[in-house]
Enzyme design. Structure first.
Site, PDB file in Angstrom:
ATOM      1  N   TYR A   1     -26.012  14.187 -38.649  1.00  0.00           N
ATOM      2  CA  TYR A   1     -26.522  14.136 -37.417  1.00  0.00           C
ATOM      3  C   TYR A   1     -26.852  12.558 -37.119  1.00  0.00           C
ATOM      4  O   TYR A   1     -27.414  11.869 -37.980  1.00  0.00           O
ATOM      5  CB  TYR A   1     -27.948  14.684 -37.396  1.00  0.00           C
ATOM      6  CG  TYR A   1     -28.897  14.709 -36.234  1.00  0.00           C
ATOM      7  CD1 TYR A   1     -28.752  15.735 -35.180  1.00  0.00           C
ATOM      8  CD2 TYR A   1     -29.632  13.696 -36.133  1.00  0.00           C
ATOM      9  CE1 TYR A   1     -29.408  15.812 -34.178  1.00  0.00           C
ATOM     10  CE2 TYR A   1     -30.358  13.582 -34.978  1.00  0.00           C
ATOM     11  CZ  TYR A   1     -30.231  14.425 -33.979  1.00  0.00           C
ATOM     12  OH  TYR A   1     -30.967  14.384 -32.614  1.00  0.00           O
TER      13      TYR A   1
ATOM     14  N   GLU B   1     -27.018  12.036 -28.706  1.00  0.00           N
ATOM     15  CA  GLU B   1     -26.880  12.677 -29.757  1.00  0.00           C
ATOM     16  C   GLU B   1     -25.498  13.177 -30.153  1.00  0.00           C
ATOM     17  O   GLU B   1     -24.834  14.008 -29.448  1.00  0.00           O
ATOM     18  CB  GLU B   1     -27.946  14.139 -29.556  1.00  0.00           C
ATOM     19  CG  GLU B   1     -28.145  14.744 -30.978  1.00  0.00           C
ATOM     20  CD  GLU B   1     -29.074  16.056 -30.456  1.00  0.00           C
ATOM     21  OE1 GLU B   1     -30.091  16.179 -30.969  1.00  0.00           O
ATOM     22  OE2 GLU B   1     -28.344  17.273 -29.819  1.00  0.00           O
TER      23      GLU B   1
END
Ligand code: GDP
Ligand code: MN
Length: 387
Positions: free
Chosen positions: A108, A196
């Site tokens: 991530y 993101e």
């Protein structure tokens, strides 16, 4: 302003962040055509403004162009509701058709603002692919951060130290390090509030690529990016919120409440919401008409609130400063007459021309109780709510 995955990926690609080959399709035949240009498996991804598509059936992997066509047939024209979409069903008008990747590991990676530290922050976790909020809650030690001095950018030594602690192969950490620098360039150049990448995939071929991308641009800086403004997809927004946006009203629909609130100023809006809670119910929305709303904008505000079927009572709490109360009253009456929907109303008006405003409202057909202060308003609301 939020972008679609395919739009975000175009930007990543411009800034040299590796992505798999892919193209957006507006129809099933387009999807079939793109699929036939791809060797091997193909991923079809619903383009909606909500995360969590994987678990909700918005991401499908297929073996051949015909199956790709079938998936697109089902998706396009349909809707998607995910655990992140807060009950909203997002319309699927487009799918992204992408070559499937051979994933070894999912990370991530994000860049956003840290409001406590008052600077941008890079967030990296080895637990990618899944819900990052869950990772943050259950295994906070798996989330690593680099705070960025905005005058310098991400210091290479901080990035190196962090990647070193993960014991990655040099080849991999070098790629991640480049991606971090490039994402930060996007963050800064496009005035983002969030970038993101989840997952940032490490493939079996030792390549690091962005498999998913979410970019949100600060609304207050959109005027500096006319090319990005064009990417706005109004189908992905609550239609009342869209109407409000077009009329310069700050409106947010809230779940579970019964009181529609028409207020000017964010502080007053907060206090008004507290009062509705005190009346034993919850606000159905947050609507701030701003400090200098015109009659037309107030009329629009009335219509937006009245069109919400959750609303049983409207609480109007306005402070007349630059906004004149009589102008507001006329707007409300016009809204009521043109929209032809009467909803019981509790009204607190103070400031410029409030007496004129009360006269106007009293002489209208509206079902209105006036209150001098917020506690009285709270008990009036209780009386008007359906039992
Ligand atoms: P989200 O659920 O809306 O966040 O959508 P993502 O684009 O992140 O996709 C969800 C998951 O689908 C990813 O975490 C991957 O596990 C899987 N996925 C997406 N693209 C690929 C791909 O090209 N190959 C494989 N094997 N899995 C993929
Ligand atoms: Mn994702």
């Amino acid at each position: 302003m939020q972008l679609h995955e395919y739009q975000a990926k175009n930007i990543l690609s411009e800034y040299n962040v590796p992505i798999p080959f892919g193209q957006v399709a507006l129809s099933d035949s387009e999807c079939e055509k793109i699929s036939s240009s791809i060797n091997g498996k193909v991923v079809i991804k619903a383009q909606v403004h909500a995360g969590g598509r994987g678990k909700a059936g918005g991401i499908k992997i297929v073996d051949n162009p015909l199956d790709a066509k079938k998936v697109a047939q089902d998706m396009i024209g349909g809707t998607l509701k995910t655990f992140q979409s807060g009950g909203t069903k997002f319309p699927i008008n487009k799918v992204y058709v992408e070559e499937a990747s051979d994933i070894l590991k999912e990370f991530y990676l994000a860049v956003t603002m840290d409001f406590d530290e008052k600077c941008p922050v890079i967030i990296l976790s080895t637990e990618g692919g899944m819900n990052i909020e869950e990772v943050a809650e259950k295994t906070p030690d798996k989330i690593m951060k680099i705070h960025v001095n905005p005058l310098i950018g991400p210091s290479p030594y901080k990035v190196r130290n962090l990647l070193y602690s993960l014991n990655l192969e040099k080849k991999i950490s070098q790629q991640i390090s480049n991606i971090i620098q490039n994402l930060y360039r996007i963050f800064k150049s496009l005035d983002c509030t969030l970038i993101e990448i989840n997952p940032l995939a490490i493939t079996n071929q030792e390549k690091v690529i962005a498999l998913d991308a979410k970019i949100t641009i600060d609304d207050d800086s959109i005027f500096r990016h006319s090319d990005i403004e064009e990417l706005f997809d109004e189908t992905q927004m609550n239609q009342s919120e869209l109407k409000a946006l077009r009329n310069d009203l700050a409106y947010i629909k809230l779940d579970g409440g019964k009181v529609g609130c028409m207020v000017n100023g964010a502080g007053l809006a907060m206090a008004t919401m507290d009062i509705t809670m005190k009346a034993g119910t919850a606000p159905a929305n947050f609507l701030d008409v701003g400090g200098s709303a015109s009659e037309e904008r107030i009329e629009e505000a009335y219509k937006i609130i009245a069109s919400d079927n959750d609303v049983e009572v409207i609480l109007v709490n306005l402070f007349g400063g630059i906004l004149r109360c009589d102008v507001a009253a006329k707007g409300i009456i016009n809204g009521f007459e043109n929209y032809n929907k009467s909803i019981p109303m509790v009204v607190v008006l103070r400031g410029t021309n409030s007496e004129d405003a009360k006269l106007l409202l009293e002489n209208s057909e509206l079902d209105i109780s006036f209150a001098e202060d917020l506690p009285t308003a709270a008990s009036e609301i209780t009386k008007k709510l359906k039992k």
